[in-house]
Design an enzyme around this catalytic site. Structure first.
Site, PDB file in Angstrom:
ATOM      1  CG  HIS A  89      -1.751   1.053   0.829  1.00  0.00           C
ATOM      2  ND1 HIS A  89      -2.301   1.432   2.546  1.00  0.00           N
ATOM      3  CD2 HIS A  89      -2.857   1.296   0.052  1.00  0.00           C
ATOM      4  CE1 HIS A  89      -3.316   2.490   2.380  1.00  0.00           C
ATOM      5  NE2 HIS A  89      -3.698   2.409   0.491  1.00  0.00           N
ATOM      6  CD  GLU A 142      -6.977   5.914  -4.728  1.00  0.00           C
ATOM      7  OE1 GLU A 142      -6.337   4.997  -3.713  1.00  0.00           O
ATOM      8  OE2 GLU A 142      -7.588   6.122  -3.879  1.00  0.00           O
ATOM      9  CD  GLU A 177      -2.922   2.673  -2.726  1.00  0.00           C
ATOM     10  OE1 GLU A 177      -4.245   3.281  -3.564  1.00  0.00           O
ATOM     11  OE2 GLU A 177      -2.076   3.153  -2.877  1.00  0.00           O
ATOM     12  CG  HIS A 197      -3.978   9.285   0.910  1.00  0.00           C
ATOM     13  ND1 HIS A 197      -4.114   9.901   1.224  1.00  0.00           N
ATOM     14  CD2 HIS A 197      -3.874   8.330   0.265  1.00  0.00           C
ATOM     15  CE1 HIS A 197      -5.236   9.932   1.845  1.00  0.00           C
ATOM     16  NE2 HIS A 197      -5.403   8.517   1.102  1.00  0.00           N
TER      17      HIS A 197
HETATM   18  O1  G3P Z   1      -6.601   1.869  -2.925  1.00  0.00           O
HETATM   19  C1  G3P Z   1      -6.132   1.343  -1.791  1.00  0.00           C
HETATM   20  C2  G3P Z   1      -6.823   1.886  -1.042  1.00  0.00           C
HETATM   21  O2  G3P Z   1      -5.571   3.150  -0.878  1.00  0.00           O
HETATM   22  C3  G3P Z   1      -7.398   3.482  -0.892  1.00  0.00           C
HETATM   23  O3  G3P Z   1      -7.658   4.189   0.167  1.00  0.00           O
HETATM   24  O4  G3P Z   1      -6.936   5.696   1.408  1.00  0.00           O
HETATM   25  O5  G3P Z   1      -5.387   4.774   1.258  1.00  0.00           O
HETATM   26  O6  G3P Z   1      -6.161   6.190  -0.534  1.00  0.00           O
HETATM   27  P1  G3P Z   1      -6.225   5.469   0.587  1.00  0.00           P
HETATM   28 MG    MG Z   2      -5.322   4.800  -2.003  1.00  0.00          MG
END
Ligand code: G3P
Ligand code: MG
Length: 248
Positions: free
Chosen positions: A15, A117, A42, A57
């Site tokens: 992540h 993302e 990701e 983010h």
């Molecule tokens: O893409 C999965 C996850 O990253 C979504 O939530 O807020 O961590 O970007 P966030």
């Molecule tokens: Mg994300």
């Protein structure tokens, strides 16, 4: 049971590149993810004020840099002046904000798959979805596997679909909507990416029976990870790269 779409991806997804171990969404994070054996990352992508795609983010730079204010109002040159590493730890002081292009080159060259993302600044959903899709089409030309594009912003997914229909998409949801099937059809998605709290064996089976893949964020408890994998989930996003990782 419907035929499942191709899913050339690892079930373990680092992540934001390096989870908790490195400043999120940086090349340093990607190196940490790779060192921990991850073959899929990701990361979150948005536009600077002058239309450069960068990894970030939040809407504002405050939490992850030494700057202040909305990313949407800064040029790439302004963003590039900031330190995106010190907030995490001194070891990463001076870590720059990476461009999407640089991260694409790094991942493709190292045989790492990407879940990109699309995280648009408010009001720039369609523009960002289109920009990511068009850039991804160029950057992943000849790569072993295409990037999986995902977003909570349905306008961004729609724009990605129109700009580069050949790239696989996932619908990201905070809560699983009753009409998830219709939405997956609408954006011609291959997968539903859910909050891990919503993951049940029944939902995983239902999504598979409908002909889609399913992944869950953010799974940081190793027992929960094992359970979801036993239930047949296609991917888990984790911040805990040391405890939840692919077998060596
Ligand atoms: O893409 C999965 C996850 O990253 C979504 O939530 O807020 O961590 O970007 P966030
Ligand atoms: Mg994300």
């Amino acid at each position: 049971t419907a035929k499942l779409p191709s899913w050339p991806y690892s079930r373990y997804i680092a992540h934001r590149g390096g989870g908790r171990l490195a400043p999120e969404n940086t090349l340093a994070a990607m190196r940490v993810g790779a060192e921990h054996g991850f073959t899929m990352f990701e990361y979150d992508v948005k536009l600077s004020s002058d239309h450069v795609l960068v990894l970030m983010h939040d809407d504002d730079v405050d939490r992850t840099s030494n700057g202040k204010g909305p990313a949407a109002s800064k040029t790439f040159a302004e963003l590039a002046q900031l330190d995106f590493g010190s907030w995490h730890s001194a070891a990463y002081a001076g870590e720059p904000l990476p461009t999407f292009a640089a991260v694409a080159r790094y991942t493709v060259a190292n045989g790492i798959a990407s879940n990109v993302e699309i995280k648009p600044c408010p009001g720039r959903e369609a523009e960002t979805g289109r920009a990511v899709a068009l850039a991804a089409r160029q950057l992943w030309q000849g790569a072993a596997e295409p990037p999986l594009l995902s977003s909570f912003a349905e306008e961004a997914l729609q724009a990605a679909l129109e700009a580069a229909p050949e790239l696989p998409r996932a619908l990201l949801v905070e809560k699983v909507p009753a009409d998830w099937r219709e939405r997956l059809v609408k954006y011609d998605c291959v997968a539903l990416n859910i909050n891990q709290k919503d993951a049940t064996r029944e939902l995983i089976d239902a999504v598979h029976a409908a002909g889609y893949r399913i992944a869950a964020w953010t799974v940081n408890d190793p027992e929960r990870a094992r359970l979801l994998l036993d239930w047949g989930i296609d991917g888990i996003f984790t911040d805990e790269l040391a405890a939840i990782r692919p077998a060596a």
